[in-house]
Design a protein around this motif. Structure first.
Motif, short mmCIF file in Angstrom:
data_model
loop_
_atom_site.label_atom_id
_atom_site.label_comp_id
_atom_site.label_asym_id
_atom_site.label_seq_id
_atom_site.Cartn_x
_atom_site.Cartn_y
_atom_site.Cartn_z
N ASN A 69 0.82 -1.22 0.00
CA ASN A 69 0.00 0.00 0.00
C ASN A 69 0.86 1.27 0.00
OD1 ASN A 69 0.96 -0.12 2.58
ND2 ASN A 69 -1.05 -0.29 3.58
N ARG A 70 2.19 1.11 0.10
CA ARG A 70 3.05 2.28 -0.07
C ARG A 70 3.74 2.27 -1.43
NH1 ARG A 70 6.35 2.54 5.69
NH2 ARG A 70 4.61 1.96 7.02
N GLY A 71 3.44 1.26 -2.27
CA GLY A 71 4.12 1.12 -3.56
C GLY A 71 3.30 1.69 -4.70
N TRP A 72 3.39 1.05 -5.87
CA TRP A 72 2.70 1.55 -7.05
C TRP A 72 1.22 1.16 -7.00
CZ3 TRP A 72 4.30 -0.05 -12.73
CH2 TRP A 72 3.65 0.78 -13.64
N ILE A 73 0.98 -0.10 -6.67
CA ILE A 73 -0.38 -0.63 -6.63
C ILE A 73 -0.42 -1.70 -5.55
CG2 ILE A 73 0.14 -2.39 -8.40
CD1 ILE A 73 -2.70 -1.97 -9.49
N ASP A 74 -1.49 -1.73 -4.78
CA ASP A 74 -1.59 -2.70 -3.68
C ASP A 74 -2.06 -4.05 -4.25
OD1 ASP A 74 -1.97 -4.18 -1.41
OD2 ASP A 74 -3.02 -2.60 -0.31
N ALA A 75 -1.15 -5.01 -4.28
CA ALA A 75 -1.46 -6.33 -4.83
C ALA A 75 -1.96 -7.29 -3.75
CB ALA A 75 -0.23 -6.92 -5.51
N GLY A 76 -2.09 -6.79 -2.50
CA GLY A 76 -2.63 -7.62 -1.42
C GLY A 76 -1.74 -8.79 -1.06
N TYR A 77 -2.34 -9.72 -0.33
CA TYR A 77 -1.62 -10.92 0.11
C TYR A 77 -2.48 -12.13 -0.22
CZ TYR A 77 1.11 -7.70 3.02
OH TYR A 77 1.91 -6.68 3.46
N ILE A 78 -1.86 -13.22 -0.62
CA ILE A 78 -2.61 -14.48 -0.71
C ILE A 78 -2.22 -15.33 0.50
CG2 ILE A 78 -2.79 -14.40 -3.23
CD1 ILE A 78 -0.59 -16.59 -3.31
N PRO A 79 -3.20 -16.10 1.01
CA PRO A 79 -2.93 -16.88 2.23
C PRO A 79 -2.14 -18.15 1.94
CG PRO A 79 -5.17 -17.27 1.51
CD PRO A 79 -4.60 -16.25 0.56
N CYS A 80 -1.42 -18.63 2.93
CA CYS A 80 -0.81 -19.96 2.85
C CYS A 80 -1.91 -21.01 2.87
CB CYS A 80 0.12 -20.20 4.05
SG CYS A 80 1.70 -19.35 3.93
N PRO A 81 -1.78 -22.18 2.22
CA PRO A 81 -0.62 -22.55 1.40
C PRO A 81 -0.62 -21.79 0.07
CG PRO A 81 -2.30 -24.27 1.36
CD PRO A 81 -2.78 -23.25 2.31
N ALA A 82 0.55 -21.27 -0.32
CA ALA A 82 0.68 -20.43 -1.51
C ALA A 82 1.75 -21.01 -2.41
CB ALA A 82 1.07 -19.01 -1.09
N ASP A 83 1.38 -21.29 -3.66
CA ASP A 83 2.38 -21.80 -4.60
C ASP A 83 2.53 -20.84 -5.78
OD1 ASP A 83 0.12 -22.22 -6.09
OD2 ASP A 83 0.19 -24.42 -5.96
N ILE A 84 3.40 -21.21 -6.71
CA ILE A 84 3.69 -20.38 -7.87
C ILE A 84 2.40 -20.06 -8.65
CG2 ILE A 84 4.76 -20.49 -10.17
CD1 ILE A 84 7.01 -20.16 -8.31
N GLU A 85 1.54 -21.07 -8.84
CA GLU A 85 0.31 -20.87 -9.61
C GLU A 85 -0.58 -19.83 -8.92
OE1 GLU A 85 1.59 -23.80 -8.81
OE2 GLU A 85 2.11 -24.63 -10.77
N ALA A 86 -0.69 -19.92 -7.60
CA ALA A 86 -1.56 -19.00 -6.86
C ALA A 86 -1.02 -17.57 -6.94
CB ALA A 86 -1.69 -19.44 -5.40
#
Lengths: 290, 290
Positions: A69-86
């Motif tokens: 939220n301090r960068g260019w665009i807030d991409a949020g967070y994805i929850p664990c378990p998190a893999d490359i596809e997610a």
């Protein structure tokens, strides 16, 4: 221009690393201090133009604090378990052909943890085949990350403010004046790792001042000793099993310090090149976005 | 002027407390911010004149950082076991009728600890009969002291940089912006004390930021929670036995916080008035100097 070419940026708070990647291999690399705090509001578009002037008008994949939220665009967070596809599926696009990767979060009841940028390296080490599908990894730094991968996905992780604490103590604490000398894997560092067995950090830290007053430790040993206390405590708190293997994504000094501390507390460190892990991870994420 | 009258000063780094004591009872009291760092080189004689102008031309007994190598005169440290008689015998005299009390040190091999000023209160609590001859005492503060008294002498002690760490984090750490609200013995403080059971301070501290990002804790609870983490960890590291009685020399807020934390980790806190303990201790030291 190669069809499999793109620009990847690990864009952190104070630094950024820019890679031009072709067929999964870094063909150009730059590192500078233009972290997100150095970019004025609305300045990211211009930065991207400048980067494309140098490296070609290629697609971009951005990771790290650029997606906060301090960068260019807030991409949020994805929850664990998190893999490359997610991660690939949750990317956001401030412009066409510019993807920003989300961070990863984990919660256990009222406690939680977050990472942003490290997930690319951690999962990249797995994607490149340098760590097995179930593994325990450590990425030391200002905020050290300790992560468990299971079946190729980040399942859980813990952040320790080890590096930030060292800087706080050196710059602002009463014992800062006792933290002289360079930090390295020397006897003072190892004494600090040994002392961390007491799990009594606040008393051990005051002990640095007492030792100086009482002439029990040479001033030039102070910084290494405190580093050993902090890193030793970090490793002790994190290593769940004797003989535990830790895949260590670290540069030269951190690699030496954490390897020694992990060894001293009964673990086994296996080094992984963190830059190559980033290239492998971001390439795999891009592949999954297509 | 009474023959048993004198001026006692607890002269610390940033503050000082001045007592005019007659027959063991404080008849006048002042507190100001003229700690040793606020006094220019060679300025102590003038300060003493000003104090005697206000309180009478009486003998003085000075304790605290005034006797350090940054104070008026270096009174050194006496080793544990240290009692009232030993402190009185080791006093140094920058001028006639002005005594400066030494500090106390303890060493265990390559580790050591020091105090300067707290010894007067700790031994004063015993001298006044408020704690038994063998007791465990805590004096919280910037550098919290935990001391064992045996047969009326300080036998051993440990300093924890609990209060200083709170200030460092609030003023300079990334989580400082999450440390909002007032600190008190509230549910957030108690949650911090409970979380300190993990003995994993550096990870719990980063968790404060993660909790804020993930919305797991209200920002106004941050300062109390961190205080609970630090004080809880301090109490857990120090309490050697379940049900251990701790004689607590503390003011109102510290008394509330440490009483709660000691209780939560299985100890029993008994409050002692720290100002009265200082008056009792310094009076007993003066008696032994005659």
């Amino acid at each position: 221009m190669n069809a499999d070419a793109f620009i990847a940026i690990d864009w952190g708070t104070t630094n950024r690393r820019i890679f031009r990647i072709e067929n999964g291999v870094a063909q150009a690399f730059e590192r500078d201090a233009k972290g997100i705090l150095a970019i004025s509001s609305g300045g990211f578009e211009k930065e991207i133009c400048l980067i494309r002037d140098r490296h070609g008008k290629l697609p971009l994949v951005l990771a790290g604090m650029i997606g906060s939220n301090r960068g260019w665009i807030d991409a949020g967070y994805i929850p664990c378990p998190a893999d490359i596809e997610a991660l690939a599926a949750a990317a956001v696009f401030p412009e066409r052909d510019i993807a920003v990767i989300p961070g990863v979060s984990v919660t256990h009841g009222s406690r939680g943890d977050v990472m942003r940028g490290e997930e690319v390296q951690l999962l990249g080490a797995f994607a490149a085949g340098w760590v097995p599908g179930s593994a325990f990894l450590c990425q030391p730094g200002t905020h050290s990350k300790w992560a468990t991968i299971e079946r190729g996905a980040l399942r859980d992780f813990t952040t320790s403010m080890t590096g930030e604490m060292f800087g706080l103590l050196k710059s602002h604490a009463l014992i800062g004046s006792e933290m002289q000398g360079d930090v390295d894997d020397d006897p003072a560092f190892q004494a600090g790792v040994a002392a961390s067995a007491d799990k009594d950090l606040l008393a051990e830290l005051f002990g640095v001042r007492a030792a100086a007053i009482l002439g029990l430790r040479a001033p030039r040993e102070g910084a290494s000793y405190v580093s050993g206390l902090l890193i030793g405590g970090d490793c002790r708190a994190r290593l769940p099993l004797p003989g535990q293997t830790v895949h260590l994504l670290a540069d030269s000094l951190f690699a030496r310090l954490y390897s020694r501390a992990i060894d001293m507390v009964g673990g086994k460190a296996i080094p992984v090149d963190s830059e190559k892990a980033f290239v492998a991870g971001i390439s795999e994420i891009r592949k999954n976005m297509k």
